[in-house]
Design an enzyme around this catalytic site. Structure first.
Site, mmCIF file in Angstrom:
data_model
loop_
_atom_site.group_PDB
_atom_site.id
_atom_site.type_symbol
_atom_site.label_atom_id
_atom_site.label_comp_id
_atom_site.label_asym_id
_atom_site.label_seq_id
_atom_site.Cartn_x
_atom_site.Cartn_y
_atom_site.Cartn_z
ATOM 1 N N LYS A 13 -17.757 -31.223 -7.918
ATOM 2 C CA LYS A 13 -18.686 -31.313 -9.053
ATOM 3 C C LYS A 13 -19.856 -32.210 -8.683
ATOM 4 O O LYS A 13 -19.818 -33.018 -7.746
ATOM 5 C CB LYS A 13 -17.981 -31.868 -10.290
ATOM 6 C CG LYS A 13 -17.377 -33.273 -10.138
ATOM 7 C CD LYS A 13 -18.337 -34.444 -10.280
ATOM 8 C CE LYS A 13 -17.666 -35.787 -10.137
ATOM 9 N NZ LYS A 13 -18.615 -36.929 -10.097
ATOM 10 N N ASP A 138 -12.034 -37.575 -14.339
ATOM 11 C CA ASP A 138 -12.671 -36.272 -14.152
ATOM 12 C C ASP A 138 -11.691 -35.104 -14.211
ATOM 13 O O ASP A 138 -12.116 -33.951 -14.267
ATOM 14 C CB ASP A 138 -13.391 -36.222 -12.794
ATOM 15 C CG ASP A 138 -14.566 -37.177 -12.708
ATOM 16 O OD1 ASP A 138 -15.040 -37.626 -13.764
ATOM 17 O OD2 ASP A 138 -15.004 -37.480 -11.583
#
Length: 296
Positions: A13, A138
């Site tokens: 990401k 996350d």
């Protein structure tokens, strides 16, 4: 157990927005607003039933498997569902460590989804979110993958947006030690850099207005990371000067930096130029999804 393994893609990401706030919760975690999107740089995670839990990495890790996020995710799944997580897990690492790209969290999410596959568990089960949040901030994002706004400690999903699929991104990591997240937050507490305004970016995502989105890319943890590792600041200054860059910032707490580019050719050119400087680099694209089974 030949033929019973599955392969799961675990994409990295980038943070389009990272806003760290001074206040902390009862766990001692900072309040964080994070807007992330998946990219097509990915680890591959193989999961197979076994007589015991084991995690191995290629290339091999220099720390005990019990410290691996994937191992901890499997153990947490076992506790949550009252079953023995007897799986052999092999992680083919492509996402660099301590880069701010979320590799360990992506691997953990892939393992959670892999175990859901074997145990017949719906990934939307509330216990899955609790498992993910217990492993890392996350990890809940990586269970889904489209651009998302997370708040609380950066671990609570607030809003999911239309994917920015195919948007070119150049990644550059200077040849220097990584930035430990805990150290970055410690230095942030000393600097107290205020967070940028979040709402303009959220408006851009809701409207799918790329000009507005990429005009409001921000990360107030970046100054702490750049101070701890001046090479990160050097790489960020360099990438911002490259042609056809729409936005650039530090990935999470670093040490990787990224540039959103106008074309894939521009991203490729930045990656080549970075390699010539002796830096790790990769020309990527924004993805539409998180972990997914690619074989098995």
């Amino acid at each position: 157990m030949a033929g019973r393994f599955i392969l799961i893609s675990a994409p990295a990401k980038i943070n389009l927005y990272l806003g760290v706030h001074p206040e902390t919760d009862e766990r001692g975690y900072h309040r964080v607003d994070s807007v992330m999107t998946a990219i097509d740089l990915a680890d591959t995670v193989a999961v197979a039933p076994s007589d015991r839990l084991s995690v191995n990495m290629v290339p091999p890790a220099d720390f005990p498997q019990e410290q691996n996020s994937a191992y901890r995710a499997a153990e947490a799944m076992g506790r949550a569902f009252g079953r023995e997580p007897s799986f052999a897990i092999l992680i083919d690492k492509n996402i660099p460590q301590q880069a701010g790209l979320g590799g360990p969290s992506a691997d953990a999410a892939a393992v959670i989804l892999g175990i859901c596959h074997y145990w017949g568990i719906d990934a939307s089960d509330a216990r899955i979110d609790a498992v993910a949040r217990s492993i890392g901030a996350d990890v809940p994002f990586f269970l889904y993958g489209p651009p998302a706004w997370c708040d609380a400690a950066g671990d609570r999903m607030r809003e999911i947006f239309r994917p920015l699929t195919g948007t070119p991104v150049a990644l550059v990591r200077p040849d220097a030690p990584g930035v430990a997240t805990a150290e970055a937050y410690r230095r942030f507490d000393e600097l107290a850099t205020p967070a940028d305004e979040l709402e303009p970016l959220l408006e851009g995502l809701r409207e799918h207005d790329e000009v507005k989105i990429f005009s409001h890319v921000a990360n107030n943890l970046a100054p702490a990371s750049c101070e701890l590792n001046p090479a990160v600041g050097e790489a960020l200054a360099w990438i911002r000067e490259q042609p056809e860059v729409r936005a650039a910032n530090v990935c999470g707490s670093g040490s990787c930096v990224f540039a959103v580019c106008t074309t894939q050719m521009a991203a490729n050119a930045i990656a080549r130029a970075a390699e010539e400087r002796g830096w790790w680099s990769h020309a990527a694209k924004m993805e539409k999804s998180g972990p997914f089974v690619v074989a098995g």
